[in-house]
Scaffold this motif. Structure first.
Motif, PDB file in Angstrom:
ATOM      1  N   THR A   1     -68.337 -72.152 -20.920  1.00 41.83           N
ATOM      2  CA  THR A   1     -69.656 -71.562 -20.682  1.00 41.83           C
ATOM      3  C   THR A   1     -69.547 -70.041 -20.575  1.00 41.83           C
ATOM      4  O   THR A   1     -70.355 -69.306 -21.146  1.00 41.83           O
ATOM      5  N   VAL A   2     -68.535 -69.568 -19.873  1.00 41.29           N
ATOM      6  CA  VAL A   2     -68.315 -68.122 -19.736  1.00 41.29           C
ATOM      7  C   VAL A   2     -67.997 -67.504 -21.095  1.00 41.29           C
ATOM      8  O   VAL A   2     -68.538 -66.448 -21.450  1.00 41.29           O
TER       9      VAL A   2
ATOM     10  N   ALA B   1     -65.634 -61.132 -34.822  1.00 37.25           N
ATOM     11  CA  ALA B   1     -64.584 -62.141 -35.037  1.00 37.25           C
ATOM     12  C   ALA B   1     -64.158 -62.786 -33.723  1.00 37.25           C
ATOM     13  O   ALA B   1     -63.971 -64.015 -33.655  1.00 37.25           O
ATOM     14  N   ALA B   2     -64.034 -61.994 -32.677  1.00 36.49           N
ATOM     15  CA  ALA B   2     -63.651 -62.548 -31.375  1.00 36.49           C
ATOM     16  C   ALA B   2     -64.754 -63.439 -30.829  1.00 36.49           C
ATOM     17  O   ALA B   2     -64.483 -64.521 -30.276  1.00 36.49           O
ATOM     18  N   GLY B   3     -66.001 -63.019 -30.984  1.00 34.00           N
ATOM     19  CA  GLY B   3     -67.124 -63.841 -30.539  1.00 34.00           C
ATOM     20  C   GLY B   3     -67.177 -65.168 -31.269  1.00 34.00           C
ATOM     21  O   GLY B   3     -67.431 -66.223 -30.666  1.00 34.00           O
ATOM     22  N   GLU B   4     -66.918 -65.134 -32.565  1.00 29.03           N
ATOM     23  CA  GLU B   4     -66.890 -66.376 -33.349  1.00 29.03           C
ATOM     24  C   GLU B   4     -65.760 -67.284 -32.889  1.00 29.03           C
ATOM     25  O   GLU B   4     -65.921 -68.503 -32.799  1.00 29.03           O
TER      26      GLU B   4
ATOM     27  N   ALA C   1     -66.816 -74.908 -28.580  1.00 24.79           N
ATOM     28  CA  ALA C   1     -67.327 -76.127 -29.218  1.00 24.79           C
ATOM     29  C   ALA C   1     -66.217 -77.165 -29.361  1.00 24.79           C
ATOM     30  O   ALA C   1     -66.415 -78.355 -29.062  1.00 24.79           O
ATOM     31  N   SER C   2     -65.047 -76.731 -29.794  1.00 21.48           N
ATOM     32  CA  SER C   2     -63.916 -77.635 -29.967  1.00 21.48           C
ATOM     33  C   SER C   2     -63.495 -78.239 -28.629  1.00 21.48           C
ATOM     34  O   SER C   2     -63.245 -79.446 -28.526  1.00 21.48           O
ATOM     35  N   GLU C   3     -63.411 -77.405 -27.615  1.00 22.98           N
ATOM     36  CA  GLU C   3     -63.003 -77.884 -26.292  1.00 22.98           C
ATOM     37  C   GLU C   3     -63.995 -78.884 -25.718  1.00 22.98           C
ATOM     38  O   GLU C   3     -63.598 -79.866 -25.086  1.00 22.98           O
TER      39      GLU C   3
END
Length: 176
Positions: free
Chosen positions: A33-34, A124-127, A134-136
């Motif tokens: 979430t963070v 790129a870092a935000g993506e 999402a994966s986690e």
């Protein structure tokens, strides 16, 4: 979820390793979430960035070891063929390795320019943060809904004591 939800589970839960792992999963959700907030806002405070980086490079790796070295092997020994856990546990182990690589990328982005009070999150870092989160979340759903549910049914008291001992040893907690 609040920032307080990112605090480590209390060590007393190590006596009940499945409860500790579930608490660690709740913490992972809070960190996701963070990270989503960082990615959306495109900034993070240095304190928040450092806290997330410490989690990704420390506690998360311990958590993966808890599962890969203790929980999953114990479950493999106790699972019945109809549980169909072999492929699931192999997939989750592979996801741990992928997660570690993504965590390294995120940690590097959050550690950039350590003297700055504000960390700027570039595209790129935000993506990477959004993809990681999402994966986690999918990974945690599988672990909570299938792996921990079967662990509660299949693992014996000696199995749980052995898992607890391994988790305590990794953390240097007395009583291991």
């Amino acid at each position: 979820m609040s920032w307080d939800d990112t605090a480590p589970p209390p060590f007393v839960l190590l006596d009940d390793p499945l409860a500790y792992i579930l608490a660690a999963h709740l913490r992972q959700r809070a960190v996701c979430t963070v990270l989503r907030r960082f990615a959306t806002d495109r900034v993070a405070s240095r304190a928040e960035a450092d806290r997330v980086t410490a989690y990704l490079t420390g506690d998360l790796r311990l958590h993966h070891e808890d599962e890969d070295l203790d929980l999953y092997p114990a479950l493999r020994r106790r699972a019945l063929p109809e549980d169909g856990l072999g492929i699931t546990l192999a997939r989750l182990g592979e996801e741990h390795r992928q997660c570690a690589a993504m965590a390294d990328i995120i940690g590097e982005a959050l550690s950039a320019r350590p003297a700055d009070d504000t960390v700027h999150i570039y595209t790129a870092a935000g993506e990477a943060m959004q993809a990681y989160a999402a994966s986690e979340m999918r990974h945690l759903a599988l672990e909570n809904g299938v792996v921990l549910a079967l662990a509660r049914i299949r693992l014996t008291r000696p199995d749980l004591k052995a898992i607890s001992r391994g988790m305590k040893l990794r953390r240097g907690v007395d009583g291991a």
